[in-house]
Design a protein around this motif. Structure first.
Motif, mmCIF file in Angstrom:
data_model
loop_
_atom_site.group_PDB
_atom_site.id
_atom_site.type_symbol
_atom_site.label_atom_id
_atom_site.label_comp_id
_atom_site.label_asym_id
_atom_site.label_seq_id
_atom_site.Cartn_x
_atom_site.Cartn_y
_atom_site.Cartn_z
ATOM 1 N N GLU A 169 0.792 -1.209 0.049
ATOM 2 C CA GLU A 169 0.077 -0.064 0.075
ATOM 3 C C GLU A 169 0.938 1.194 -0.067
ATOM 4 O O GLU A 169 0.711 2.244 0.652
ATOM 5 N N GLU A 180 -0.650 -3.764 -3.588
ATOM 6 C CA GLU A 180 -1.883 -2.648 -3.802
ATOM 7 C C GLU A 180 -3.151 -3.323 -3.315
ATOM 8 O O GLU A 180 -3.406 -4.593 -3.666
ATOM 9 N N ASP A 230 -3.062 4.961 2.492
ATOM 10 C CA ASP A 230 -4.050 4.147 3.064
ATOM 11 C C ASP A 230 -5.039 4.808 3.478
ATOM 12 O O ASP A 230 -6.420 4.964 3.225
#
Length: 383
Positions: A169, A180, A230
């Protein structure tokens, strides 16, 4: 004829005690063999007679020599057999997060299969001690496992050293090979679930927004800054649905991913400055927490304030970890596979060390509807 020191070495020469820390050359001199023969003896090479090996090991024991330095030996081979793992701020935060623990365990399994181990690197991004570890540690690769900021100075050091870098991430930079999640899309699905139930007043409890952690309202320049991807993506996805046309949603930034931070956030969102519960019309009917731990804290605090969850307040999380603190209740959440995150990061490391150029990996996130969400009560029926 056998060469001296291998198949017919001469008797060991007398040797005076070695001053300081003994090295392989000292052992060879004590055993009466060449340094290369002593090295072969420690490596278990079959060309060395058993009598010679016994003499070398005996000389090593006399001198207190434990054997060749494995790190130095591996560096001569071009590998340290160490993979660095950046885990954000304090290491304690990572080990208190069940998702991070499962992820690190899976990563360790993959790295272990390569004959390597993990070096955990914590600390605030601009901490000189942390940067010194990153700059000086002999690592074969580095994984940013949590909270990978795009501007992390450690990343600049690693890229300058040409160390292969994997990010979970993030960080989103050239040279970083990514595992991802579609954080924004997953947050939209959670928010759409709440919208479909009829919720119009929602608030958000975010993960730490950046490296210098704090607890408080997320607003102004700090909110505009995109530090940890995130948290930013999850807030953006929530506002795509629940904030459409209404402006930014009230958002409380957590200083850590913990139940305690979730409880503090709930009190800030649901109470006035004196700690009294706000009137129903002034409270959110739903709170979107960016992790399951934060969501558990919100549920706990809301119930302590006398609110029914989900009757008076719907609460959602993100991660899909076990939440035994809720008893028979199950969080409505966006579930991801923590073990897959670690495994895929480890596989990217293996591919990079094999000289390959792997493509980024995107893992799925699934909406799971639990027992903590329901249609909102009308304002007249709420307490």
């Amino acid at each position: 004829m056998p060469t001296p020191g291998q198949d017919g070495s001469p008797a060991p020469r007398a040797s005076s005690p070695v001053a300081g820390r003994p090295v392989l050359k000292d052992v060879a001199a004590r055993a009466g063999v060449s340094t290369s023969t002593a090295s072969l003896a420690f490596a278990g090479d079959r060309r060395v007679l058993e009598a010679t090996r016994t003499r070398v090991l005996a000389a090593a024991a006399e001198l207190g020599y434990a054997g060749p330095d494995p790190l130095a030996r591996s560096l001569r081979r071009g590998r340290s057999r160490v993979v660095g793992v950046v885990v954000g701020d304090r290491l304690g935060y990572a080990f208190a997060d069940p998702l991070a623990v499962v992820q690190l365990d899976a990563l360790a399994d993959e790295v272990g299969a390569l004959g390597a181990g993990l070096l955990l690197i914590g600390g605030v991004e601009d901490d000189p001690a942390r940067l010194a570890v990153v700059e000086q540690s002999p690592v074969d690769a580095v994984v940013f496992a949590t909270c990978g900021g795009d501007d992390d100075p450690a990343l600049d050091l690693l890229l300058r050293r040409r160390v292969p870098v994997v990010g979970i991430e993030g960080p989103y930079r050239d040279g970083v090979h990514l595992v991802e999640l579609d954080n924004r899309g997953a947050a939209r699905r959670v928010a759409s679930h709440l919208a479909d139930l009829g919720h119009e007043r929602a608030a958000v409890v975010t993960l730490p927004w950046g490296p210098h952690r704090r607890s408080g309202w997320l607003e102004g320049p700090r909110r505009a800054a995109r530090a940890y991807n995130d948290a930013w993506e999850r807030l953006a996805g929530t506002e795509d649905v629940l904030g459409a046309g209404a402006g930014p949603l009230p958002a409380w930034e957590s200083g850590a991913n913990s139940r305690e931070e979730g409880e503090a956030a709930a009190r800030a969102l649901l109470c006035d400055d004196g700690g009294r519960l706000l009137p129903a019309a002034d409270r959110p009917t739903a709170v979107v927490a960016q992790s399951d731990l934060l969501a558990v804290g919100v549920v706990t605090a809301a119930r302590a304030l006398g609110l029914a969850v989900p009757g008076d307040l719907s609460v959602t999380g993100y991660d899909g970890v076990e939440t035994p603190w809720l008893g028979g209740d199950r969080l409505t959440t966006a579930r991801q596979d923590a073990a897959a995150r670690g495994r895929e990061a480890g596989r990217l490391v293996a591919a990079l060390l094999a000289g390959q150029h792997p493509e980024r990996v995107e893992l799925p996130v699934e909406l799971v509807v639990g027992t903590t969400t329901a249609p909102p009560r009308s304002a007249g029926r709420q307490g």
